[in-house]
Design a protein around this motif. Structure first.
Motif, PDB file in Angstrom:
ATOM      1  N   ARG A  13     -73.660  22.355 -78.085  1.00  0.00           N
ATOM      2  CA  ARG A  13     -72.878  21.698 -77.124  1.00  0.00           C
ATOM      3  C   ARG A  13     -71.554  21.106 -77.806  1.00  0.00           C
ATOM      4  N   LYS A  14     -70.561  20.657 -77.230  1.00  0.00           N
ATOM      5  CA  LYS A  14     -69.431  20.260 -77.807  1.00  0.00           C
ATOM      6  C   LYS A  14     -69.555  19.006 -78.366  1.00  0.00           C
ATOM      7  N   ARG A  15     -69.149  19.073 -79.813  1.00  0.00           N
ATOM      8  CA  ARG A  15     -69.472  17.664 -80.553  1.00  0.00           C
ATOM      9  C   ARG A  15     -68.418  16.733 -80.232  1.00  0.00           C
ATOM     10  N   ASN A  16     -68.650  15.372 -80.569  1.00  0.00           N
ATOM     11  CA  ASN A  16     -67.421  14.445 -80.416  1.00  0.00           C
ATOM     12  C   ASN A  16     -66.840  14.003 -81.885  1.00  0.00           C
ATOM     13  N   ASP A  17     -65.586  13.723 -81.851  1.00  0.00           N
ATOM     14  CA  ASP A  17     -64.812  13.712 -83.117  1.00  0.00           C
ATOM     15  C   ASP A  17     -65.468  12.629 -84.034  1.00  0.00           C
ATOM     16  N   PHE A  18     -65.870  11.613 -83.509  1.00  0.00           N
ATOM     17  CA  PHE A  18     -66.535  10.742 -84.530  1.00  0.00           C
ATOM     18  C   PHE A  18     -67.660  10.780 -84.984  1.00  0.00           C
ATOM     19  N   GLU A  19     -68.442  11.832 -84.528  1.00  0.00           N
ATOM     20  CA  GLU A  19     -69.866  11.952 -85.223  1.00  0.00           C
ATOM     21  C   GLU A  19     -69.738  12.496 -86.455  1.00  0.00           C
ATOM     22  N   LYS A  20     -70.835  12.134 -86.935  1.00  0.00           N
ATOM     23  CA  LYS A  20     -70.846  12.501 -88.613  1.00  0.00           C
ATOM     24  C   LYS A  20     -71.850  13.555 -88.899  1.00  0.00           C
ATOM     25  N   ASN A  21     -71.554  14.284 -89.665  1.00  0.00           N
ATOM     26  CA  ASN A  21     -72.287  15.522 -90.078  1.00  0.00           C
ATOM     27  C   ASN A  21     -73.663  14.938 -90.450  1.00  0.00           C
ATOM     28  N   GLU A  22     -73.957  13.695 -90.898  1.00  0.00           N
ATOM     29  CA  GLU A  22     -75.203  13.538 -91.361  1.00  0.00           C
ATOM     30  C   GLU A  22     -76.216  13.430 -90.072  1.00  0.00           C
ATOM     31  N   ASP A  23     -75.651  13.396 -88.914  1.00  0.00           N
ATOM     32  CA  ASP A  23     -76.399  13.178 -87.530  1.00  0.00           C
ATOM     33  C   ASP A  23     -77.644  14.710 -87.898  1.00  0.00           C
ATOM     34  N   ASP A  24     -76.862  15.455 -88.427  1.00  0.00           N
ATOM     35  CA  ASP A  24     -77.737  16.902 -88.243  1.00  0.00           C
ATOM     36  C   ASP A  24     -78.524  16.944 -89.371  1.00  0.00           C
ATOM     37  N   SER A  25     -78.506  15.946 -90.536  1.00  0.00           N
ATOM     38  CA  SER A  25     -79.216  16.320 -91.919  1.00  0.00           C
ATOM     39  C   SER A  25     -80.815  16.174 -91.661  1.00  0.00           C
ATOM     40  N   ASP A  26     -81.201  16.972 -92.500  1.00  0.00           N
ATOM     41  CA  ASP A  26     -82.663  17.230 -92.472  1.00  0.00           C
ATOM     42  C   ASP A  26     -83.351  15.989 -93.123  1.00  0.00           C
ATOM     43  N   ASP A  27     -83.682  15.055 -92.084  1.00  0.00           N
ATOM     44  CA  ASP A  27     -84.448  13.973 -92.366  1.00  0.00           C
ATOM     45  C   ASP A  27     -85.863  13.752 -91.701  1.00  0.00           C
ATOM     46  N   LYS A  28     -86.180  14.888 -91.327  1.00  0.00           N
ATOM     47  CA  LYS A  28     -87.396  14.898 -90.497  1.00  0.00           C
ATOM     48  C   LYS A  28     -88.630  14.394 -91.299  1.00  0.00           C
ATOM     49  N   GLY A  29     -89.263  13.326 -90.700  1.00  0.00           N
ATOM     50  CA  GLY A  29     -90.337  12.798 -91.161  1.00  0.00           C
ATOM     51  C   GLY A  29     -90.079  11.149 -91.516  1.00  0.00           C
ATOM     52  N   GLN A  30     -88.534  10.787 -91.693  1.00  0.00           N
ATOM     53  CA  GLN A  30     -88.189   9.622 -92.203  1.00  0.00           C
ATOM     54  C   GLN A  30     -88.385   8.515 -91.054  1.00  0.00           C
ATOM     55  N   PHE A  31     -88.453   9.023 -89.648  1.00  0.00           N
ATOM     56  CA  PHE A  31     -88.413   8.019 -88.542  1.00  0.00           C
ATOM     57  C   PHE A  31     -89.752   8.317 -87.836  1.00  0.00           C
ATOM     58  N   ASP A  32     -90.033   7.049 -87.084  1.00  0.00           N
ATOM     59  CA  ASP A  32     -91.428   7.045 -86.677  1.00  0.00           C
ATOM     60  C   ASP A  32     -91.481   7.549 -84.928  1.00  0.00           C
ATOM     61  N   VAL A  33     -90.207   7.129 -84.177  1.00  0.00           N
ATOM     62  CA  VAL A  33     -90.237   7.433 -82.843  1.00  0.00           C
ATOM     63  C   VAL A  33     -88.886   7.891 -82.570  1.00  0.00           C
ATOM     64  N   PHE A 200     -91.620  -1.011 -79.320  1.00  0.00           N
ATOM     65  CA  PHE A 200     -91.971   0.633 -79.988  1.00  0.00           C
ATOM     66  C   PHE A 200     -92.992   0.374 -81.010  1.00  0.00           C
ATOM     67  N   TYR A 201     -92.885  -0.678 -81.735  1.00  0.00           N
ATOM     68  CA  TYR A 201     -93.913  -0.839 -82.757  1.00  0.00           C
ATOM     69  C   TYR A 201     -95.277  -1.014 -82.221  1.00  0.00           C
ATOM     70  N   GLU A 202     -95.450  -1.849 -81.121  1.00  0.00           N
ATOM     71  CA  GLU A 202     -96.514  -1.942 -80.289  1.00  0.00           C
ATOM     72  C   GLU A 202     -96.894  -0.636 -79.523  1.00  0.00           C
ATOM     73  N   LEU A 203     -95.911   0.117 -78.960  1.00  0.00           N
ATOM     74  CA  LEU A 203     -96.687   1.207 -78.235  1.00  0.00           C
ATOM     75  C   LEU A 203     -97.007   2.347 -79.462  1.00  0.00           C
ATOM     76  N   LEU A 204     -96.327   2.444 -80.196  1.00  0.00           N
ATOM     77  CA  LEU A 204     -96.869   3.500 -81.341  1.00  0.00           C
ATOM     78  C   LEU A 204     -98.018   3.140 -81.941  1.00  0.00           C
ATOM     79  N   ASN A 205     -98.408   1.798 -82.139  1.00  0.00           N
ATOM     80  CA  ASN A 205     -99.792   1.329 -82.660  1.00  0.00           C
ATOM     81  C   ASN A 205    -100.808   1.783 -81.797  1.00  0.00           C
TER      82      ASN A 205
END
Length: 561
Positions: A13-33, A200-205
Motif C-alpha cells: 500500500r501507499k505509505r504515509n509521509d510521517f510513518e517511521k521505518n521502525e513500524d516494520d522492524s522485526d520485533d515479533k514477540g515483544q507485544f502481547d495483543v 486487553f489484559y483481562e481478556l488476554l488472561n
C-alpha cells in the motif's frame, strides 16, 4: 485515486509521509495483543478511542490503525496523537493521579477497576475532550502526556485511498490491519467506542487460562447520547434491552451459539481471538489463492452484491460473486461464520467494551443493518452446509460422510468393490434414498410470515446452486427456463441432496406443542426442525416451560427473532 492491490499481497500500500521505518522492524514477540482499528470519518469521538488504547495497562499492544479515506481530519488527528505518544520516553507521562479521597474509595472497592473512581474520571475527561475537537495539536499532545505512559505500545498507521464511487466499509481496512499484525492474540476496536484501561489484559488472561477456547468476549456498557428526563433518546429503550440480553449470555458457547439467531450475542470488537483459530477456520481465501482474508464486507450495488473487503481485481473474480439476497453487516457475517466453524468462546462478566450511541451510527442508519437483512443472514447461515440445519450436521452422524455426499453422482456407477465409490453406491444417498428436513415455524403475524418467506427463498437459492454444480460436473447445459422444484421429479439425473418441507404454525407461545416422540414418519432419513419466531424474552421463557425436556436446544429446536 482508487486503491490498487495485488491478488495475493494486500500489504503493498501507499505509505504515509510521517510513518517511521521502525513500524516494520522485526520485533515479533515483544507485544502481547495485536489490536486492529479501522477508521473512517470518526471525529469527534476518535480522540477518546485513541486515548483508551494508548493508556492500556499491564499489557503491551501492537496497535494497527488503518484510515479508510477519511475526509474529516481523522487521519491528521491520528498522526498528532501518534507522534505525541512516540515522543514519550519509557515510563514518562501518565502524571494524572488519584486524590486522597479517591484513593480511599479505591481501597474500598479493591482492584475492581471497572467500578473505581479512576475509570469514572476518565469517562468524564474523554467526554470533555470530545467538545474540544477543534483544539490545536498542543491540546492533544498535552492530553496524551497526561494519561498515557510512554513506550508501552507500538503504533502502526496506514491510509487507504478509494475513489468516491467505491462503497466504503470496515472489511478492507480490517484485512489490511490483520495482514500487518504479528501477535498470537488478535483483538479489535471501533473508532467511536471506548474501553477501560485494563480490558486487553483481562481478556488476554481469560483466554490464556483456557487452552480449549478460541476467543473471549466481554459484557458491554452504553455510552454517548444518554437519555434524559427532558429529552429521551429515540430507540434507547430498545438498545438498553439489547444490552441486558447480551450481557446475560455468560455461559459461553452454549448460550451464545444459539443466541445468534435471536440477536448478536457478543460485540465482535469486544473479543480477543487466537490467531490460529482465525487463520484455520475463518480464512475466506480458497486453497491456492494465498494470503489470509478474515473479513468480508457485503453491499448491494444495483442488482448484485459486492464484497468490498477485497481488491478491485478480486471483485471481478466469478468465485466471489454473491446472490443479491446475501448482504449484511461485517460483524453479523463474522460471528455466524465463527460459530458455524465451531468457535469455542467465553464471556468475561464485566463491561469492558463501551459502545457509543449517537444518531448517525451505522446500526441506526445503514440499510444493511435492518431487521430484514439480519433475518436473511440468520436463515442463510442456519441452512448453510456447515450450519446447524445443513446436511452435514443433520445426517453425517447417521453414516453419510461429506465425501460420500459430494461424490455420489460421479462415483455411484463404479464397480470396484473396495473403493469409496462402492461404499457410496451402497449408502442411503448412493441408493437414492432421499433425505428430508421438515422445518416447522411457529410464530405470529408478520414475523412468522417473514421467516417462512425467507426460508423458502433460501431453499430456492440452495436448489439453484446445487443444480448448477450438478450439471457442471456432468458437463450438461442447465436449461435457464426450467423451473427448479424441491423434488425435481421430472429430472431423472438430478436428485436434490435434501428435500425440504416448510410448515407454518400461527400460534401463541403458550400453547402446548406436539412432542417430538409423538410425530409420525420421523426416522434416520427424516428430521424435524422447529423454529420459534418470538422476539420477546417472556414468550421464549413460556415456550420452554411448556415444552420442558422436549426442547432440543442447539440441535433441532431454535429460537429466532
Amino acid at each position: 485515486m482508487p486503491i490498487t492491490t495485488t491478488k495475493n499481497n494486500i500489504n503493498k500500500r501507499k505509505r504515509n509521509d510521517f510513518e517511521k521505518n521502525e513500524d516494520d522492524s522485526d520485533d515479533k514477540g515483544q507485544f502481547d495483543v495485536s489490536v486492529l482499528l479501522p477508521v473512517h470519518n470518526a471525529l469527534p469521538h476518535l480522540t477518546s478511542c485513541l486515548l483508551c488504547l494508548f493508556a492500556q495497562e499491564k499489557v503491551r499492544l501492537e496497535i494497527i490503525i488503518v484510515d479508510d479515506s477519511s475526509t474529516d481530519g481523522s487521519f491528521e488527528r491520528i498522526g498528532v496523537c501518534k507522534r505525541a505518544y512516540e515522543t514519550l520516553k519509557e515510563g514518562e507521562g501518565g502524571e494524572w493521579k488519584l486524590t486522597e479521597d479517591e484513593k480511599e474509595e479505591k481501597e474500598d472497592v479493591g482492584n475492581d477497576f471497572y467500578a473505581n473512581k479512576v475509570e469514572c474520571n476518565l469517562r468524564e475527561e474523554f467526554a470533555h475532550l470530545e467538545e474540544e475537537e477543534r483544539g490545536n495539536d498542543d491540546t492533544y499532545e498535552r492530553i496524551v502526556r497526561k494519561y498515557c505512559k510512554g513506550k508501552r505500545h507500538k503504533i502502526i498507521l496506514r491510509k487507504l485511498e478509494r475513489s468516491k464511487e467505491v462503497r466504503s466499509g470496515q472489511g478492507l481496512a480490517l484485512n489490511l490491519a490483520y495482514s500487518l499484525s504479528t501477535c498470537e492474540y488478535v483483538a479489535e476496536m471501533e473508532a467511536d467506542d471506548m474501553r477501560p484501561q485494563r480490558c486487553f489484559y483481562e481478556l488476554l488472561n481469560a483466554l490464556k487460562l483456557r487452552e480449549d477456547l478460541d476467543a473471549t468476549f466481554s459484557q458491554i456498557s452504553l455510552i454517548g447520547d444518554l437519555p434524559s428526563s427532558n429529552a429521551p433518546q429515540e430507540g434507547w429503550i430498545g438498545m438498553e434491552r439489547f444490552r441486558r440480553w447480551q450481557n446475560s449470555l455468560t455461559c459461553g458457547t452454549t448460550e451464545m451459539a444459539p443466541g445468534r439467531y435471536i440477536e448478536i450475542p457478543a460485540m465482535r470488537a469486544s473479543g480477543c481471538y487466537r490467531r490460529s483459530f482465525l487463520e484455520k477456520k475463518m480464512n475466506l481465501n480458497k486453497e491456492g489463492e494465498g494470503g489470509i482474508r478474515i473479513y468480508d464486507d457485503l453491499w448491494r450495488i444495483g442488482d448484485e452484491v459486492v464484497d468490498f473487503a477485497v481488491s478491485e481485481e478480486q471483485r471481478t473474480c466469478s468465485s466471489l460473486k454473491r446472490n443479491p439476497n446475501h448482504w449484511w453487516p461485517v460483524d453479523v457475517s463474522f460471528l455466524h461464520r465463527a460459530f458455524n466453524s465451531g468457535m469455542r468462546c467465553h464471556k468475561v462478566e464485566r463491561p469492558m467494551y463501551w459502545w457509543r450511541q449517537y444518531a448517525k451510527q451505522s446500526t441506526k442508519v445503514h440499510d444493511r443493518c435492518s431487521l430484514e437483512r439480519l433475518r436473511a443472514a440468520k436463515v442463510h447461515y442456519m441452512l448453510k452446509e456447515d450450519g446447524p440445519l445443513g446436511f452435514a450436521a443433520l445426517f453425517t452422524a447417521d453414516g453419510d460422510t461429506d465425501a460420500e455426499v459430494r461424490d455420489v453422482d460421479a462415483l455411484a456407477n463404479s464397480s470396484e468393490p473396495d473403493s469409496s465409490a462402492a461404499k457410496i453406491k451402497n449408502s442411503p444417498r448412493g441408493s437414492k434414498e432421499q433425505k428430508k428436513l421438515i422445518i416447522r415455524v411457529f410464530g405470529r403475524g408478520e414475523t412468522l410470515n417473514a421467516y417462512v418467506a425467507d426460508i423458502n427463498r433460501e431453499i430456492e437459492l440452495i436448489r439453484a446452486k446445487e443444480k448448477e454444480e450438478h450439471y457442471a460436473r456432468h458437463k450438461k447445459p442447465l436449461d435457464a427456463t426450467a423451473t427448479i422444484t424441491t423434488t425435481d421429479e421430472d429430472d431423472d439425473t438430478y436428485q436434490p441432496k435434501l428435500l425440504y418441507v416448510v410448515e407454518k404454525r400461527d400460534e401463541m407461545p403458550g400453547l402446548p406443542k406436539r412432542k417430538r416422540s409423538k410425530e409420525n414418519g420421523l426416522d434416520k432419513n427424516t428430521k424435524l426442525c422447529r423454529l420459534f419466531a418470538f422476539g420477546m424474552q417472556k414468550a421464549r421463557e413460556k415456550i420452554l416451560r411448556v415444552m420442558r425436556d422436549d426442547f432440543d436446544t442447539g440441535g433441532l429446536d431454535w429460537f429466532v427473532a
